[in-house]
Write a protein that holds these residues in place. Structure first.
Motif, PDB file in Angstrom:
ATOM      1  N   LEU A   1       0.928  -1.088   0.058  1.00 40.25           N
ATOM      2  CA  LEU A   1       0.085  -0.031   0.031  1.00 40.25           C
ATOM      3  C   LEU A   1       0.929   1.267  -0.055  1.00 40.25           C
ATOM      4  O   LEU A   1       1.889   1.135   0.627  1.00 40.25           O
ATOM      5  CB  LEU A   1      -0.888  -0.052   1.155  1.00 40.25           C
ATOM      6  N   ARG A   2       0.268   2.248  -0.513  1.00 41.36           N
ATOM      7  CA  ARG A   2       0.933   3.622  -0.473  1.00 41.36           C
ATOM      8  C   ARG A   2       0.321   4.463   0.552  1.00 41.36           C
ATOM      9  O   ARG A   2      -0.824   4.783   0.918  1.00 41.36           O
ATOM     10  CB  ARG A   2       0.491   4.180  -1.936  1.00 41.36           C
ATOM     11  N   PHE A   3       1.499   4.898   1.451  1.00 39.54           N
ATOM     12  CA  PHE A   3       1.175   5.694   2.554  1.00 39.54           C
ATOM     13  C   PHE A   3       1.052   7.173   2.209  1.00 39.54           C
ATOM     14  O   PHE A   3       1.657   7.344   1.162  1.00 39.54           O
ATOM     15  CB  PHE A   3       2.286   5.660   3.862  1.00 39.54           C
ATOM     16  N   PRO A   4       0.013   7.880   2.869  1.00 40.28           N
ATOM     17  CA  PRO A   4      -0.743   7.775   4.084  1.00 40.28           C
ATOM     18  C   PRO A   4      -1.859   6.820   3.793  1.00 40.28           C
ATOM     19  O   PRO A   4      -2.231   6.584   2.816  1.00 40.28           O
ATOM     20  CB  PRO A   4      -1.037   9.175   4.505  1.00 40.28           C
ATOM     21  N   LEU A   5      -2.259   6.180   5.006  1.00 42.51           N
ATOM     22  CA  LEU A   5      -3.477   5.500   4.880  1.00 42.51           C
ATOM     23  C   LEU A   5      -4.557   5.940   5.974  1.00 42.51           C
ATOM     24  O   LEU A   5      -4.218   6.642   6.886  1.00 42.51           O
ATOM     25  CB  LEU A   5      -3.192   3.794   5.546  1.00 42.51           C
ATOM     26  N   VAL A   6      -5.707   5.308   5.830  1.00 47.89           N
ATOM     27  CA  VAL A   6      -6.671   5.510   6.829  1.00 47.89           C
ATOM     28  C   VAL A   6      -7.094   4.165   7.428  1.00 47.89           C
ATOM     29  O   VAL A   6      -7.386   3.247   6.602  1.00 47.89           O
ATOM     30  CB  VAL A   6      -8.173   6.289   5.964  1.00 47.89           C
ATOM     31  N   VAL A   7      -7.157   4.185   8.667  1.00 48.98           N
ATOM     32  CA  VAL A   7      -7.596   2.898   9.327  1.00 48.98           C
ATOM     33  C   VAL A   7      -8.791   3.077  10.106  1.00 48.98           C
ATOM     34  O   VAL A   7      -9.010   3.948  10.641  1.00 48.98           O
ATOM     35  CB  VAL A   7      -6.278   2.754  10.118  1.00 48.98           C
ATOM     36  N   LYS A   8      -9.617   2.149   9.868  1.00 49.44           N
ATOM     37  CA  LYS A   8     -10.994   2.150  10.324  1.00 49.44           C
ATOM     38  C   LYS A   8     -11.445   0.570  10.897  1.00 49.44           C
ATOM     39  O   LYS A   8     -10.851  -0.463  10.420  1.00 49.44           O
ATOM     40  CB  LYS A   8     -12.097   2.560   9.494  1.00 49.44           C
ATOM     41  N   PRO A   9     -12.113   0.525  11.876  1.00 47.11           N
ATOM     42  CA  PRO A   9     -12.914  -1.060  12.417  1.00 47.11           C
ATOM     43  C   PRO A   9     -13.578  -1.639  11.132  1.00 47.11           C
ATOM     44  O   PRO A   9     -14.231  -1.008  10.569  1.00 47.11           O
ATOM     45  CB  PRO A   9     -13.536  -0.688  13.645  1.00 47.11           C
ATOM     46  N   LEU A  10     -13.632  -2.904  11.212  1.00 46.39           N
ATOM     47  CA  LEU A  10     -14.247  -3.422  10.418  1.00 46.39           C
ATOM     48  C   LEU A  10     -15.868  -3.318  10.462  1.00 46.39           C
ATOM     49  O   LEU A  10     -16.531  -3.060   9.403  1.00 46.39           O
ATOM     50  CB  LEU A  10     -14.014  -5.086  10.352  1.00 46.39           C
ATOM     51  N   THR A  11     -16.521  -3.167  11.498  1.00 47.40           N
ATOM     52  CA  THR A  11     -17.691  -2.901  11.924  1.00 47.40           C
ATOM     53  C   THR A  11     -17.665  -1.810  12.849  1.00 47.40           C
ATOM     54  O   THR A  11     -16.747  -1.816  13.884  1.00 47.40           O
ATOM     55  CB  THR A  11     -18.466  -4.128  12.298  1.00 47.40           C
TER      56      THR A  11
END
Length: 387
Positions: free
Chosen positions: A135-145
């Motif tokens: 993956l190319r940074f930056p990223l967005v991280v979120k919970p699956l639900t």
């Protein structure tokens, strides 16, 4: 929520509500009954029990509307039981599960060729190396639900976390509580929150699009990756065209919000599909396309509201949060005030239905005060003052 109840009220549809104690829908003039509330994430069986008791007591099957992922999953997973006493529209159960779980949605998108940003699952520290390599940074991280009771105490009001480097991702992963929780890491599409646009639609059981409209975010709170606090309807034909294509590829039936983000080159990337009712339906109803009223008419065997094209430019705001967001974004106070004043919809404020805002505010204030008075911190401080 009041923004789902309001379009039903505009369609002269009386409601029985299942909502948290003190929440605004309980005090609306359109509320004819209030059902006992249980946490839908922790006690889904209790929610079903309350619904079944109410539905069974009616002379005709009521029409059931559901908002938020927790209630969507309850209606989907208990559809056979609830269908005995209610009428409702909902996609097939497997599709509901695919759309509410962010990792399953990524797999579905790849199978059907939907334009989603590249992403990876993050469940262990070894997954961080996979993200770094692919993956190319930056990223967005979120919970699956998204369960606010689990997410908000640890990560705050934002719906996701911005991650700039692999080292930051490793630290984020090590701080996860509980440790087995899984996240989705997704490549960040450049642009402000107002680059997020959406397609809203109701598709009947025959696959016909009954009503649709498009819109975009103006501001969120917090400013980055936050919850909507200012919205406007648009007339974006490319969003509508791509939205219809997504719905067609999934053979979708029911109501949906299809979220895109437009990158600096104008390309649209698909973020998520929410197959449930939502606050945008308030804007649509005011603009002439009342999707909940259309669903009600179909399920109740009544004539549908006359077809219409939504009036672009209708605006909604959540006043207090939007004020905070605008100030954080450096918008002059007078400029924001003129914006808010011109919004056709101010959440909870309706001159023909004033009690939700009034009594909901009193409830929140009294609850906060009771919490302060009963806290050990307050009692200790009072004791020190006495001394």
């Amino acid at each position: 929520d009041i923004d789902l109840q309001r379009p039903l009220g505009l369609g002269n549809i009386p409601c029985a509500v299942l909502a948290r104690p003190g929440s605004m829908p309980r005090f609306s003039r359109y509320t004819k009954a209030v059902l006992k509330w249980h946490d839908p994430w922790k006690q889904p069986e209790k929610v079903v029990e309350i619904l079944m008791k109410f539905g069974s007591s009616q002379s005709e099957k009521p029409v059931l509307f559901y908002e938020f992922d927790s209630y969507l999953l309850i209606v989907s997973r208990f559809r056979e039981e609830l269908g005995r006493v209610f009428r409702f529209v909902i996609p097939e159960s497997e599709l509901v599960e695919d759309l509410t779980d962010k990792y399953r949605f990524q797999l579905l998108a790849r199978r059907t060729g939907l334009p989603v940003p590249d992403s990876r699952i993050v469940s262990t520290q070894s997954d961080v190396a996979d993200c770094e390599a692919n993956l190319r940074f930056p990223l967005v991280v979120k919970p699956l639900t998204h369960d606010p009771d689990q997410w908000t105490p640890k990560w705050g009001l934002a719906k996701a976390v911005h991650i700039d480097t692999p080292e930051t991702l490793r630290k984020f992963r090590s701080c996860a509580v509980p440790p087995e929780i899984q996240f989705l890491a997704q490549e960040f599409i450049p642009g402000h929150e107002n680059a997020i646009e959406s397609f809203h639609v109701y598709v009947d059981e025959n696959g016909e699009i009954v009503g649709e409209f498009t819109g975009k975010k103006v501001r969120t709170y917090p400013v980055e990756l936050g919850h909507s606090c200012s919205l406007t309807l648009t007339d974006a034909e490319d969003v509508a065209v791509l939205g219809r294509e997504v719905i067609r590829k999934l053979n979708f039936r029911g109501v949906a919000k299809v979220d895109f983000k437009r990158d600096p080159d104008g390309r649209l990337f698909l973020f998520e599909i929410n197959p449930r009712f939502n606050l945008w339906h308030h804007l649509g109803a005011v603009a002439g396309v009342n999707l909940p009223a259309m669903v009600y008419a179909d399920l109740a065997g009544l004539p549908r509201p006359a077809p219409a094209r939504a009036r672009a430019g209708v605006r909604w705001c959540r006043v207090w949060q939007d004020l905070l967001s605008s100030r954080a974004d450096g918008i002059p106070l007078l400029e924001w005030f003129n914006w808010a004043k011109s919004c056709e919809i101010k959440r909870g404020l309706a001159w023909d239905d004033p009690l939700p805002l009034l009594f909901g505010g009193i409830w929140r204030t009294s609850s906060n005060l009771a919490g302060i008075l009963s806290s050990g911190h307050y009692l200790n401080k009072l004791e020190r003052l006495k001394q």
